[in-house]
Scaffold this active site. Structure first.
Site, PDB file in Angstrom:
ATOM      1  N   CYS A  15       0.641  -1.214  -0.052  1.00 11.26           N
ATOM      2  CA  CYS A  15       0.114   0.017   0.035  1.00 11.26           C
ATOM      3  C   CYS A  15       0.968   1.114   0.041  1.00 11.26           C
ATOM      4  O   CYS A  15       0.244   2.324  -0.130  1.00 11.26           O
ATOM      5  CB  CYS A  15      -1.065  -0.076   0.983  1.00 11.26           C
ATOM      6  SG  CYS A  15      -0.044  -0.216   2.822  1.00 11.26           S
ATOM      7  N   CYS A  29      -2.531  -2.273   8.271  1.00  9.11           N
ATOM      8  CA  CYS A  29      -1.996  -0.988   9.017  1.00  9.11           C
ATOM      9  C   CYS A  29      -1.669  -1.429  10.458  1.00  9.11           C
ATOM     10  O   CYS A  29      -0.567  -0.930  10.887  1.00  9.11           O
ATOM     11  CB  CYS A  29      -3.152   0.099   8.989  1.00  9.11           C
ATOM     12  SG  CYS A  29      -3.527   0.481   7.412  1.00  9.11           S
TER      13      CYS A  29
END
Length: 169
Positions: free
Chosen positions: A69, A138
């Protein structure tokens, strides 16, 4: 004839848009629409942003780059002589979830021993921030990679302790 029909359609669409109620710009912002309010809070008011002295013997630094990402996270901990984390800082370049996960992690590790900090799971952070499954990476980057790297850099635990249980599903 087709051009006249297209012009009528554009005029009708413009008239409809002009008559529709408009929302304030704040309500249209991407973070407010796509993220939970806890993520938005940590994104707009991140806690513990900055750096500690990386040359200090009691500071450990973990750096993570997530190729999937593009997120890049730097997490630092400052540990006292008793093994307690007295300060934590982060710098994150990434999405709102990455910034919020880093911010929350620094809040949670302060005051804990290094061993206690390593028990924080990515799912704990994800649950607190109400992250959707697509954003679990994340919280994983912080708890499974960056935090253990800080501890290894500080030198409290042995390198075999680098793996911390992560739930990515």
């Amino acid at each position: 004839m087709a051009a006249a029909g297209g012009a009528r359609l554009r005029r009708a669409a413009s008239a409809l848009l002009l008559r529709s109620p408009r929302l304030p710009a704040r309500e249209l912002s991407a973070p407010a629409r796509l993220y939970h309010k806890k993520v938005v809070d940590h994104y707009e008011n991140p806690r513990n942003v900055g750096s500690l002295d990386k040359t200090s013997k009691n500071v450990g630094t973990g750096l993570v780059g997530a190729p999937a990402c593009g997120d890049v996270m730097k997490l630092q901990i400052q540990v006292d002589e008793k093994g307690k984390i007295v300060d934590a800082r982060f710098k994150t370049f990434g999405c709102g979830s990455a910034i919020a996960s880093s911010s929350l992690a620094t809040e949670w590790v302060k005051g804990k021993t290094v061993e206690e900090a390593l028990t924080i799971k990515n799912t704990d952070i994800a649950k607190e921030l109400c992250l959707p499954p697509v954003k679990l990476h994340c919280s994983s980057a912080v708890t499974c990679i960056s935090l253990p790297a800080c501890v290894r850099a500080y030198g409290v635990t042995k390198p075999r302790r680098a793996t911390v249980p992560c739930t990515l599903s």
